[in-house]
Design a protein around this motif. Structure first.
Motif, PDB file in Angstrom:
ATOM      1  N   ASN A 309       0.838  -1.204   0.000  1.00 29.20           N
ATOM      2  CA  ASN A 309       0.000   0.000   0.000  1.00 29.20           C
ATOM      3  C   ASN A 309       0.875   1.256   0.000  1.00 29.20           C
ATOM      4  O   ASN A 309       0.618   2.200  -0.737  1.00 29.20           O
ATOM      5  CB  ASN A 309      -0.907   0.034   1.237  1.00 29.20           C
ATOM      6  N   ALA A 310       1.890   1.254   0.873  1.00 24.46           N
ATOM      7  CA  ALA A 310       2.752   2.441   0.982  1.00 24.46           C
ATOM      8  C   ALA A 310       3.363   2.762  -0.386  1.00 24.46           C
ATOM      9  O   ALA A 310       3.415   3.923  -0.798  1.00 24.46           O
ATOM     10  CB  ALA A 310       3.849   2.194   2.012  1.00 24.46           C
ATOM     11  N   VAL A 311       3.774   1.717  -1.092  1.00 18.54           N
ATOM     12  CA  VAL A 311       4.393   1.935  -2.399  1.00 18.54           C
ATOM     13  C   VAL A 311       3.339   2.336  -3.444  1.00 18.54           C
ATOM     14  O   VAL A 311       3.561   3.208  -4.281  1.00 18.54           O
ATOM     15  CB  VAL A 311       5.160   0.654  -2.817  1.00 18.54           C
ATOM     16  N   LYS A 312       2.146   1.683  -3.333  1.00 19.96           N
ATOM     17  CA  LYS A 312       1.094   1.979  -4.322  1.00 19.96           C
ATOM     18  C   LYS A 312       0.598   3.432  -4.214  1.00 19.96           C
ATOM     19  O   LYS A 312       0.517   4.146  -5.201  1.00 19.96           O
ATOM     20  CB  LYS A 312      -0.079   1.008  -4.118  1.00 19.96           C
ATOM     21  N   TYR A 313       0.311   3.843  -2.964  1.00 21.88           N
ATOM     22  CA  TYR A 313      -0.343   5.154  -2.808  1.00 21.88           C
ATOM     23  C   TYR A 313       0.648   6.319  -2.795  1.00 21.88           C
ATOM     24  O   TYR A 313       0.293   7.447  -2.513  1.00 21.88           O
ATOM     25  CB  TYR A 313      -1.252   5.139  -1.571  1.00 21.88           C
ATOM     26  N   THR A 314       1.927   6.011  -3.129  1.00 22.82           N
ATOM     27  CA  THR A 314       2.927   7.088  -3.300  1.00 22.82           C
ATOM     28  C   THR A 314       3.360   7.163  -4.762  1.00 22.82           C
ATOM     29  O   THR A 314       4.328   7.843  -5.082  1.00 22.82           O
ATOM     30  CB  THR A 314       4.190   6.792  -2.450  1.00 22.82           C
ATOM     31  N   ARG A 358     -12.803   0.853  -0.138  1.00 24.36           N
ATOM     32  CA  ARG A 358     -11.700   1.565  -0.772  1.00 24.36           C
ATOM     33  C   ARG A 358     -12.001   3.048  -0.766  1.00 24.36           C
ATOM     34  O   ARG A 358     -13.145   3.448  -0.959  1.00 24.36           O
ATOM     35  CB  ARG A 358     -11.511   1.097  -2.212  1.00 24.36           C
ATOM     36  N   LEU A 359     -10.996   3.856  -0.553  1.00 26.78           N
ATOM     37  CA  LEU A 359     -11.220   5.299  -0.554  1.00 26.78           C
ATOM     38  C   LEU A 359     -10.743   5.932  -1.854  1.00 26.78           C
ATOM     39  O   LEU A 359     -10.904   7.117  -2.064  1.00 26.78           O
ATOM     40  CB  LEU A 359     -10.481   5.951   0.623  1.00 26.78           C
ATOM     41  N   HIS A 360     -10.103   5.119  -2.682  1.00 26.11           N
ATOM     42  CA  HIS A 360      -9.611   5.678  -3.940  1.00 26.11           C
ATOM     43  C   HIS A 360     -10.258   4.964  -5.117  1.00 26.11           C
ATOM     44  O   HIS A 360     -10.636   3.799  -5.016  1.00 26.11           O
ATOM     45  CB  HIS A 360      -8.086   5.567  -3.994  1.00 26.11           C
ATOM     46  N   GLU A 366      -5.463   0.825  -8.590  1.00 26.67           N
ATOM     47  CA  GLU A 366      -6.149  -0.463  -8.695  1.00 26.67           C
ATOM     48  C   GLU A 366      -6.147  -1.171  -7.328  1.00 26.67           C
ATOM     49  O   GLU A 366      -5.341  -0.843  -6.458  1.00 26.67           O
ATOM     50  CB  GLU A 366      -5.469  -1.347  -9.756  1.00 26.67           C
ATOM     51  N   GLY A 367      -7.033  -2.123  -7.150  1.00 27.61           N
ATOM     52  CA  GLY A 367      -7.032  -2.874  -5.890  1.00 27.61           C
ATOM     53  C   GLY A 367      -8.383  -3.494  -5.616  1.00 27.61           C
ATOM     54  O   GLY A 367      -9.393  -3.135  -6.230  1.00 27.61           O
ATOM     55  N   THR A 368      -8.403  -4.428  -4.685  1.00 30.66           N
ATOM     56  CA  THR A 368      -9.631  -5.153  -4.372  1.00 30.66           C
ATOM     57  C   THR A 368     -10.277  -4.635  -3.089  1.00 30.66           C
ATOM     58  O   THR A 368     -11.479  -4.750  -2.886  1.00 30.66           O
ATOM     59  CB  THR A 368      -9.302  -6.657  -4.184  1.00 30.66           C
ATOM     60  N   GLY A 369      -9.469  -4.113  -2.198  1.00 31.74           N
ATOM     61  CA  GLY A 369     -10.011  -3.606  -0.931  1.00 31.74           C
ATOM     62  C   GLY A 369     -10.064  -4.644   0.165  1.00 31.74           C
ATOM     63  O   GLY A 369     -10.861  -4.537   1.102  1.00 31.74           O
ATOM     64  N   VAL A 370      -9.223  -5.672   0.070  1.00 29.95           N
ATOM     65  CA  VAL A 370      -9.208  -6.672   1.149  1.00 29.95           C
ATOM     66  C   VAL A 370      -7.861  -6.717   1.890  1.00 29.95           C
ATOM     67  O   VAL A 370      -7.746  -7.379   2.910  1.00 29.95           O
ATOM     68  CB  VAL A 370      -9.539  -8.097   0.666  1.00 29.95           C
ATOM     69  N   GLY A 371      -6.870  -5.996   1.352  1.00 29.65           N
ATOM     70  CA  GLY A 371      -5.538  -6.052   1.974  1.00 29.65           C
ATOM     71  C   GLY A 371      -5.588  -5.697   3.450  1.00 29.65           C
ATOM     72  O   GLY A 371      -5.126  -6.460   4.317  1.00 29.65           O
ATOM     73  N   LEU A 372      -6.195  -4.555   3.761  1.00 30.67           N
ATOM     74  CA  LEU A 372      -6.208  -4.110   5.169  1.00 30.67           C
ATOM     75  C   LEU A 372      -7.160  -4.940   6.029  1.00 30.67           C
ATOM     76  O   LEU A 372      -6.925  -5.111   7.225  1.00 30.67           O
ATOM     77  CB  LEU A 372      -6.575  -2.622   5.241  1.00 30.67           C
TER      78      LEU A 372
HETATM   79  N1  LIG Z   1      -0.782   3.942   2.371  1.00 27.75           N
HETATM   80  C1  LIG Z   1      -1.999   4.375   2.047  1.00 27.75           C
HETATM   81  N2  LIG Z   1      -2.210   5.679   1.717  1.00 27.75           N
HETATM   82  C2  LIG Z   1      -3.440   6.106   1.404  1.00 27.75           C
HETATM   83  N3  LIG Z   1      -4.546   5.348   1.405  1.00 27.75           N
HETATM   84  C3  LIG Z   1      -4.401   4.056   1.728  1.00 27.75           C
HETATM   85  C4  LIG Z   1      -3.132   3.507   2.064  1.00 27.75           C
HETATM   86  N4  LIG Z   1      -3.316   2.208   2.350  1.00 27.75           N
HETATM   87  C5  LIG Z   1      -4.617   1.950   2.175  1.00 27.75           C
HETATM   88  N5  LIG Z   1      -5.278   3.058   1.791  1.00 27.75           N
HETATM   89  C6  LIG Z   1      -6.716   3.196   1.521  1.00 27.75           C
HETATM   90  O1  LIG Z   1      -7.369   2.118   2.150  1.00 27.75           O
HETATM   91  C7  LIG Z   1      -8.109   1.354   1.201  1.00 27.75           C
HETATM   92  C8  LIG Z   1      -8.087  -0.097   1.601  1.00 27.75           C
HETATM   93  O2  LIG Z   1      -6.785  -0.611   1.494  1.00 27.75           O
HETATM   94  P1  LIG Z   1      -6.578  -2.134   1.133  1.00 27.75           P
HETATM   95  O3  LIG Z   1      -5.143  -2.444   1.162  1.00 27.75           O
HETATM   96  O4  LIG Z   1      -7.506  -2.904   1.995  1.00 27.75           O
HETATM   97  O5  LIG Z   1      -7.172  -2.242  -0.318  1.00 27.75           O
HETATM   98  P2  LIG Z   1      -6.504  -1.915  -1.701  1.00 27.75           P
HETATM   99  O6  LIG Z   1      -5.088  -1.524  -1.555  1.00 27.75           O
HETATM  100  O7  LIG Z   1      -7.404  -0.921  -2.353  1.00 27.75           O
HETATM  101  O8  LIG Z   1      -6.653  -3.285  -2.443  1.00 27.75           O
HETATM  102  P3  LIG Z   1      -5.873  -4.658  -2.154  1.00 27.75           P
HETATM  103  O9  LIG Z   1      -6.944  -5.592  -1.712  1.00 27.75           O
HETATM  104  O10 LIG Z   1      -5.293  -5.021  -3.453  1.00 27.75           O
HETATM  105  O11 LIG Z   1      -4.868  -4.397  -1.104  1.00 27.75           O
HETATM  106  C9  LIG Z   1      -7.415   1.646  -0.110  1.00 27.75           C
HETATM  107  O12 LIG Z   1      -8.306   1.458  -1.176  1.00 27.75           O
HETATM  108  C10 LIG Z   1      -7.027   3.091   0.039  1.00 27.75           C
HETATM  109  O13 LIG Z   1      -8.127   3.914  -0.243  1.00 27.75           O
END
Ligand SMILES: Nc1ncnc2c1ncn2[C@@H]1O[C@H](COP(=O)(O)OP(=O)(O)OP(=O)(O)O)[C@@H](O)[C@H]1O
Ligand SMILES: [Mg+2]
Length: 406
Positions: A309-314, A358-360, A366-372
């Motif tokens: 996530n840190a790498v993706k959202y930067t 997901r907030l983005h 891109e993403g599924t929203g299950v990582g966190l």
């Molecule tokens: N480092 C971050 N900076 C900003 N927003 C974040 C960050 N990490 C997570 N988020 C927000 O939280 C949401 C949920 O994160 P999560 O990792 O669960 O899903 P994802 O990254 O969208 O998809 P994936 O399931 O592939 O991880 C993200 O869609 C994003 O909006």
């Protein structure tokens, strides 16, 4: 004594604080406390000191309506003082007959105790010799009885509060068990639904591809687009189903308990991510990380998800900064992952951990929203907690705790 009484939180502690000092202050030989209890019809001896064990005392449990001195003092709402030999026996001629005890006392103070006008009980102080109570001593004994009443009231309140807390905790634990069962059912249900959905979704995907191959020349442009949409949706659905299955597994698979070097987990995640970010400038600042006890595979998922996530959202920053560090909090380790990316609206910090939340927008990230959601389940199963801090445009920090001894 007032101060010591204030800190006496059990009835026993009140006796200790009151009986001995009251006796020694006046050079008395014995003291008794009788309290009203249960149905309020009875007075019970709850503490007594200084009596000859072999000899019964006249201070025995009795009815509040009887004709003895304790009940009388409570009814009259005033202290009774008996200063000379046999004074008490003469005033209450039935007491010795009823209790089977010869009143050994020469002088006695019988002090009724009230709390908010409710009769609580009686404090009795006995003397072996005839005794003349001075005005000061009478005042002292009255004050003592009043403070005793307050202390007993507080001790009783505390006991009933403790009983209430225990009862609530008990019912809370029962509810929690029920919830756990319901949760397990739901988990099993979602696993089997996800599992069963896989085949039909694969069929949709496969047959729409076949259809395109077999009849793409006969299809007009809009129809081809519809077909593409069907395929894209099937692919997306497949991804979501796989994510659901992953999530279910995280919740039910047993966790191992081994020594896990968090530093090594970070290094592995970082190596994988570096392959995807060769064309970017990513500056890593990884502090010393502890070795914890836990499940290596799922803890790897935690670090991988947070770092990816840190790498993706930067992605849009000229230079990406990712900082990882640990703090010793005594019983817990606090691990933090910070980046300088797009951040998020702090009002939704809790929502990020929800499944598919997901907030983005997918077109931005891109993403599924299950990582966190996965991260949260894993951390909680290890006995820790996870949370997020951030604001729009100024990066995000994810922090989680892990107990040192799980
Ligand atoms: N480092 C971050 N900076 C900003 N927003 C974040 C960050 N990490 C997570 N988020 C927000 O939280 C949401 C949920 O994160 P999560 O990792 O669960 O899903 P994802 O990254 O969208 O998809 P994936 O399931 O592939 O991880 C993200 O869609 C994003 O909006
Ligand atoms: Mg993610």
């Amino acid at each position: 004594m007032t101060e010591t009484l204030a800190s006496a939180t059990t009835e026993e502690a009140v006796f200790d604080v009151v009986l001995y000092p009251a006796m020694t202050a006046l050079n008395a030989t014995a003291a008794t406390v009788l309290l009203r209890s249960g149905n309020d019809q009875e007075l019970h001896v709850v503490a007594s000191v200084g009596y000859d064990r072999g000899q019964p005392s006249i201070w025995q449990s009795a009815l509040t309506e009887d004709d003895g001195p304790a009940a009388d003092a409570l009814r009259r709402k005033e202290p009774l003082f008996f200063e000379r030999d046999r004074d008490l026996a003469q005033a209450y001629p039935n007491v010795e007959r009823r209790t089977g005890a010869v009143s050994p006392v020469a002088a006695t103070a019988v002090l009724p105790m009230f709390l908010d006008d409710r009769p609580l009980g009686v404090l009795v102080v006995d003397f072996q010799e005839p005794y003349t109570f001075t005005d000061d001593e009478r005042w002292f004994l009255n004050v003592l009885a009043a403070q005793c009443a307050i202390a007993f009231g507080r001790a009783r309140l505390l006991r009933s509060l403790e009983a209430q807390v225990a009862a609530r905790t008990d019912s809370y634990l029962k509810e929690q068990d029920k919830l756990q069962l319901a949760n397990d059912d739901l988990e099993a249900f979602s696993y089997s639904v996800s599992h069963d959905l896989r085949t039909p979704v694969r069929h949709i995907s496969a047959f729409s591809q076949l259809l395109r191959k077999s009849s793409s020349e006969c299809l007009d442009e809009p129809s081809r687009r519809y077909l593409q949409l069907i395929e894209d949706s099937a692919t997306r659905m497949n991804t979501l189903i796989d994510a659901m299955l992953d999530l279910s597994r995280t919740s039910v698979l047993p966790l191992r308990s081994e020594s896990v070097d968090l530093g090594a987990l970070v290094n592995r995640a970082r190596r994988d991510l570096e392959l995807d970010t060769e064309d970017r400038t990513v500056q890593w600042n990884v502090g010393a990380l502890p070795v914890v006890r836990g499940d290596p595979e799922t803890l790897q998922q935690v670090m991988t998800n947070l770092l990816s996530n840190a790498v993706k959202y930067t992605r849009n920053e000229a230079v990406t900064h990712v900082r990882v560090w640990a703090e010793d909090q005594g019983e817990m380790w606090l691990i933090s992952v910070q980046d300088n990316g797009v951040g998020f609206d702090a009002r939704y910090a809790d929502k990020l951990f929800g499944v598919f939340k997901r907030l983005h927008r997918p077109e931005d990230f891109e993403g599924t929203g299950v990582g966190l959601a996965n991260v949260q389940r894993i951390v909680r199963r290890h006995g820790g907690e996870v949370w997020a801090q951030g604001s729009v445009g100024s990066g995000a920090t994810f922090q989680f705790t892990l107990p040192k001894t799980p």
